[in-house]
Design an enzyme around this catalytic site. Structure first.
Site, PDB file in Angstrom:
ATOM      1  N   ARG A  46     -48.433  58.220  14.561  1.00 47.14           N
ATOM      2  CA  ARG A  46     -48.656  59.659  14.378  1.00 47.14           C
ATOM      3  C   ARG A  46     -50.150  59.930  14.275  1.00 47.14           C
ATOM      4  O   ARG A  46     -50.674  60.864  14.859  1.00 47.14           O
ATOM      5  CB  ARG A  46     -47.917  60.184  13.120  1.00 47.14           C
ATOM      6  CG  ARG A  46     -48.363  61.609  12.736  1.00 47.14           C
ATOM      7  CD  ARG A  46     -47.384  62.362  11.830  1.00 47.14           C
ATOM      8  NE  ARG A  46     -46.723  61.557  10.830  1.00 47.14           N
ATOM      9  CZ  ARG A  46     -47.304  61.078   9.721  1.00 47.14           C
ATOM     10  NH1 ARG A  46     -48.584  61.342   9.474  1.00 47.14           N
ATOM     11  NH2 ARG A  46     -46.616  60.350   8.878  1.00 47.14           N
ATOM     12  N   TYR A  98     -48.762  84.725  26.737  1.00 45.70           N
ATOM     13  CA  TYR A  98     -47.493  84.011  26.939  1.00 45.70           C
ATOM     14  C   TYR A  98     -46.460  84.455  25.888  1.00 45.70           C
ATOM     15  O   TYR A  98     -46.795  84.569  24.704  1.00 45.70           O
ATOM     16  CB  TYR A  98     -47.752  82.505  26.848  1.00 45.70           C
ATOM     17  CG  TYR A  98     -46.516  81.665  26.979  1.00 45.70           C
ATOM     18  CD1 TYR A  98     -45.877  81.524  28.201  1.00 45.70           C
ATOM     19  CD2 TYR A  98     -45.976  81.015  25.874  1.00 45.70           C
ATOM     20  CE1 TYR A  98     -44.724  80.760  28.322  1.00 45.70           C
ATOM     21  CE2 TYR A  98     -44.828  80.240  25.985  1.00 45.70           C
ATOM     22  CZ  TYR A  98     -44.208  80.129  27.213  1.00 45.70           C
ATOM     23  OH  TYR A  98     -43.078  79.372  27.320  1.00 45.70           O
ATOM     24  N   ASP A 170     -56.534  79.828  26.083  1.00 43.88           N
ATOM     25  CA  ASP A 170     -55.391  79.156  26.709  1.00 43.88           C
ATOM     26  C   ASP A 170     -55.730  79.023  28.193  1.00 43.88           C
ATOM     27  O   ASP A 170     -55.769  80.001  28.928  1.00 43.88           O
ATOM     28  CB  ASP A 170     -54.118  79.995  26.498  1.00 43.88           C
ATOM     29  CG  ASP A 170     -52.865  79.334  27.080  1.00 43.88           C
ATOM     30  OD1 ASP A 170     -52.996  78.537  28.028  1.00 43.88           O
ATOM     31  OD2 ASP A 170     -51.750  79.633  26.605  1.00 43.88           O
ATOM     32  N   LYS A 195     -47.340  72.405  32.548  1.00 44.21           N
ATOM     33  CA  LYS A 195     -47.544  73.122  33.812  1.00 44.21           C
ATOM     34  C   LYS A 195     -48.399  72.287  34.768  1.00 44.21           C
ATOM     35  O   LYS A 195     -48.011  71.196  35.102  1.00 44.21           O
ATOM     36  CB  LYS A 195     -48.139  74.504  33.509  1.00 44.21           C
ATOM     37  CG  LYS A 195     -47.482  75.214  32.298  1.00 44.21           C
ATOM     38  CD  LYS A 195     -46.011  75.579  32.536  1.00 44.21           C
ATOM     39  CE  LYS A 195     -45.270  75.973  31.252  1.00 44.21           C
ATOM     40  NZ  LYS A 195     -45.858  77.046  30.482  1.00 44.21           N
TER      41      LYS A 195
HETATM   42  C1  LIG Z   1     -45.703  77.505  29.071  1.00 41.54           C
HETATM   43  C2  LIG Z   1     -46.867  78.109  28.416  1.00 41.54           C
HETATM   44  C3  LIG Z   1     -47.121  77.914  27.051  1.00 41.54           C
HETATM   45  C4  LIG Z   1     -46.164  77.161  26.150  1.00 41.54           C
HETATM   46  O1  LIG Z   1     -46.128  75.807  26.488  1.00 41.54           O
HETATM   47  P1  LIG Z   1     -44.832  74.854  26.314  1.00 41.54           P
HETATM   48  O2  LIG Z   1     -45.307  73.574  26.889  1.00 41.54           O
HETATM   49  O3  LIG Z   1     -43.716  75.486  27.088  1.00 41.54           O
HETATM   50  O4  LIG Z   1     -44.548  74.786  24.870  1.00 41.54           O
HETATM   51  C5  LIG Z   1     -48.275  78.453  26.523  1.00 41.54           C
HETATM   52  N1  LIG Z   1     -49.142  79.158  27.270  1.00 41.54           N
HETATM   53  C6  LIG Z   1     -48.934  79.378  28.584  1.00 41.54           C
HETATM   54  C7  LIG Z   1     -49.931  80.159  29.365  1.00 41.54           C
HETATM   55  C8  LIG Z   1     -47.800  78.860  29.206  1.00 41.54           C
HETATM   56  O5  LIG Z   1     -47.585  79.104  30.495  1.00 41.54           O
END
Ligand SMILES: *Cc1c(COP(=O)(O)O)cnc(C)c1O
Length: 377
Positions: A46, A98, A170, A195
């Site tokens: 961890r 998001y 982000d 992604k």
């Molecule tokens: C998918 C997404 C998230 C969340 O991520 P997860 O891996 O699904 O928890 C956060 N920000 C953006 C822009 C996203 O497309």
């Protein structure tokens, strides 16, 4: 090191014990100590794991930051970043953030006393009026999801510094291959690595990179304390995905440019949202702060009925949530990714039932356009 080289040679690179050219999956939870506290840098997974460490070093290099962190999902990464703040603190966020980020801020973190305000950050003036004495961070997503709005990262970071506030970005849609927010003045950059970074629709993961030793220590304290770490298998898959991030992003960009051109000239498409279009309100900032516009496009076909037909007829665009993978995906934000946003708020933001979002993949462009052609008919 240039960008594609860094994807392959950044971070730790290989395994010092065996000469293996890639970091192996260290599927291990604990490490032998030669006397109490006498370990080789790892004591419990961890706190730190060699495969996860290799990934964390790699994303740190790609984002040009001080220290990297890997989490079990993008939401775990976002939540861990918010755990830097205290009850009574306030965060300003991009309004079409998001859906999951909106949800965690307004349904979970609010219960712990972290207050949030959502504004259209693509106009910096909107942020200025919301800064309070307890505001600790400005959290931006750029480009946004699904309206592809662009926020001026440098401008926000400058404003934030004047008020001694952190700038958090982000960077999921752009990836460090196109955009490196820390070099533009941001303090923390984060990703849903599920992604583009993973890129193959086979991992759920999150990444964070910070720009200072102090934030690095605070972030590691939170990561180790709250424990939402990424496992070694998934860390390895991300390292593997990152190696081809450059060619995937370049090819996606090319395919997307052609699809946008096609959609712009299609009579059934009422509006199209893509930062690469010259008439996009923030096109010049997009061009200045990122090297590419990305593979996400949204367009409005006018009604829920029409979008429904389109979604049912496409065959190469898979109807699914998520984005940024090798296969092209299509979705209806109002009923899928953004369903957790209340209806009246969606209407305010312009996320209509006719708004379709596509994530352009790496199939042959002729097939993708032919598919849209038959489905739009
Ligand atoms: C998918 C997404 C998230 C969340 O991520 P997860 O891996 O699904 O928890 C956060 N920000 C953006 C822009 C996203 O497309």
């Amino acid at each position: 090191m240039k960008r594609k080289t860094k994807l392959i040679h950044g971070g730790v690179g290989g395994d010092p014990h065996t000469g293996a050219v890639t970091t192996p999956i260290y599927q291990v939870s604990t490490y032998k100590q030669e006397g109490i506290g006498g370990h080789k840098g790892f004591e419990y997974s961890r706190t730190g794991n060699p495969t996860r460490h290799a990934l964390e070093e790699l994303i740190k290099d790609l984002e040009e930051g001080e220290r990297g962190f890997a989490f079990g999902s993008g939401m775990a990464a976002i939540t861990a970043v918010m755990m830097l703040f205290n009850s009574g603190d306030h965060v300003i966020l991009t309004d079409d953030v998001y859906g999951g980020t909106y949800r965690v801020m307004t349904k979970v973190l609010n219960r712990l006393g972290i207050d949030s305000t959502f504004v259209d950050t693509s106009n910096i003036e909107n942020i200025k009026g919301e800064i309070r004495t307890n505001t600790r961070a400005i959290y931006i997503e750029t480009p946004t999801n699904p309206l592809l709005k662009i926020t001026d990262i440098k401008g926000v970071a400058k404003l934030a510094k004047e008020h001694n506030i952190l700038t958090i970005v982000d960077n999921t849609f752009s990836t460090p291959y196109w955009q490196t927010p820390l070099t533009l003045g941001a303090d923390i950059v984060l990703h849903s690595a599920t992604k583009y970074i993973g890129g193959h629709s086979d991992v759920v993961a999150g990444l964070v990179v910070v720009n200072s030793k102090e934030l690095g220590e605070e972030m590691h304290f939170v990561q180790n304390s709250t424990g939402g770490v990424l496992g070694p298998q998934d860390s390895w898959l991300l390292i593997r995905g990152i190696r081809t991030l450059g060619i995937r992003m370049e090819e996606t960009e090319e395919n997307t440019r052609k699809i946008v051109e096609y959609l712009q000239n299609h009579p059934s498409v009422e509006r199209i949202f893509y930062p690469g279009i010259e008439t996009h309100p923030n096109h010049s900032i997009a061009k200045e702060q990122a090297k590419g516009f990305g593979g996400m496009v949204s367009f409005d076909v006018g009604s829920g009925e029409k979008s429904d037909q389109l979604l049912n007829k496409v065959k190469y665009f898979t109807l699914a949530e998520s984005l940024g993978a090798v296969e092209s995906l299509i979705s209806l934000p109002a009923k899928m990714t953004h369903a957790s946003i209340p209806e009246e708020r969606r209407a305010e933001l312009g996320i209509t039932d006719g708004l379709v979002r596509i994530s352009v993949g790496l199939e042959d462009i002729e097939d993708l356009i032919e598919d849209l052609e038959q489905a739009l008919k």
